[in-house]
Design a protein around this motif. Sequence first.
Motif, PDB file in Angstrom:
ATOM      1  N   PHE A 172      -6.659 -13.793 -49.519  1.00 56.79           N
ATOM      2  CA  PHE A 172      -7.927 -13.495 -50.127  1.00 56.79           C
ATOM      3  C   PHE A 172      -8.846 -12.770 -49.153  1.00 56.79           C
ATOM      4  CE2 PHE A 172      -9.450 -17.514 -48.112  1.00 56.79           C
ATOM      5  CZ  PHE A 172     -10.630 -17.240 -47.537  1.00 56.79           C
ATOM      6  N   TRP A 179     -13.769 -11.204 -51.580  1.00 57.56           N
ATOM      7  CA  TRP A 179     -13.024 -12.577 -51.507  1.00 57.56           C
ATOM      8  C   TRP A 179     -12.765 -13.130 -52.740  1.00 57.56           C
ATOM      9  CZ3 TRP A 179     -16.307 -14.445 -46.532  1.00 57.56           C
ATOM     10  CH2 TRP A 179     -15.903 -13.269 -45.383  1.00 57.56           C
ATOM     11  N   ASN A 213     -10.150 -11.505 -54.594  1.00 55.26           N
ATOM     12  CA  ASN A 213      -8.949 -11.673 -54.243  1.00 55.26           C
ATOM     13  C   ASN A 213      -8.390 -12.930 -54.420  1.00 55.26           C
ATOM     14  OD1 ASN A 213      -8.946  -9.097 -53.417  1.00 55.26           O
ATOM     15  ND2 ASN A 213      -9.458  -9.413 -51.060  1.00 55.26           N
ATOM     16  N   PHE A 214      -9.095 -13.902 -53.966  1.00 55.56           N
ATOM     17  CA  PHE A 214      -8.898 -15.359 -54.559  1.00 55.56           C
ATOM     18  C   PHE A 214      -8.306 -15.431 -55.868  1.00 55.56           C
ATOM     19  CE2 PHE A 214      -9.885 -19.584 -55.491  1.00 55.56           C
ATOM     20  CZ  PHE A 214      -9.215 -20.424 -54.194  1.00 55.56           C
TER      21      PHE A 214
END
Length: 430
Positions: free
Chosen positions: A167, A366, A369-370
């Motif tokens: 992430f 983030w 992405n996570f």
Amino acid sequence: MTPTQAPEKKEQEIITPSSPNWSDRISHLPTGERYLYQLFSLIKEGNLTVINPAGKVFHFGRTDILPALRLRVRNPGTYDRVLAFGALGFGEAYMEGWWDEENDNLIELLGLFYRSNVYAKANQRVTIPLLFKVLTQRLRTLPTQIQNSRKNVQYHYDLGNDFYQLFLDPTLTYSCGYRIQETDSIEQMQLQKYELICKKLALKPGESLIDIGCGWGGMLIYAAENYGVTGTGITLSDEQAALAKERIKAKGLSDKIKIEIADYREIKGQYDKFVSIGMFEHVGKDSFATFMEKTSELLTPDGVGLLHTIGTEGNERIGTWTAKYIFPGGYIPQLRELTQELWGAKLSVAHCENLRPHYAETLKYWAENFTENREKIALLGETYNEKFLRMWYLYLQSSESSFRYGSLHVYQLLFYKGKQWKLDYPLRFS
């Protein structure tokens, strides 16, 4: 009704604080549920619908405001958790899957709680179980001793490099980026942050730079490649140190950068420049002065340093949920405490910048992405189960909400040692 006609569907009644006999309508509800709705009645400029486990619908705020948030409570145990443990219980209930925002809009849901003072009101209710739990946690994780600091850091940062790589950006930078254009990628934001810091420090070829809390070495790699400095990175994470050394070797910088696994209080020597990014939040209030004194000790007589840290304008230094599940031993400083302790260590503040909106955007990347790599994270091992995934998603979302709507800020303080600040570069850094 003719045979071809369908029976009319009865419209679901929506109960609101403005409904006739509101107090009587909720008086029969369990204590925890009634308490939560009393908190939500603080919402005036928002749009929140709550569906309880029995399917009853409650509305708070206004219907003409976007976003329209829908909190579905699946498990009635949620209410007692909130009643007993406030925000801690609310977070734990989410981890268990007991409630969700139906549109997965945790940022705005939590932001609504910040703006409506729901969090502050909930935290005023400190029951005996909550007080006991918080005190126990604080005693367990006080960061004054080196072994406790090491344990606290490893709890969070030794979750595994594979996890963080799924992430974070390719530079593996786990701190606030610096956005210049709306189209900046998360990697661009982090490289721009490093460039900003290098300019503020006025790095020159041949200078020595120490990085306390160096993570995976991103700052030192950037400074060595672009400004020709030598560097030493300090971390308490075995996982970070191992990968940082690999990355430095792959870049051909092993003769310029070294990584040490140590506590900042154990470091010796002097350096031309000092940087610490996103580490000070782990120091602990009773060690603020110790950190600043060590910083002064590590700088040459005319040395310059930069401290990049989260700060708060509130009285709560770290939420009880975050302290228990994410950052044990954490303590977020106020700006006045930072400047006071710098002054006490005979370090003069030259410049201060607040990057608060930049951190909100960083956290947004983030979380995206996570979410995109959620299935890959789940395959990393038993640790990364559904409860873990919900915990970390709540952490990322609540952090973004705190920077957008709460009391969190992020400061970069440039400071110098000695009587004179040798101004051989312009005050504009970007």
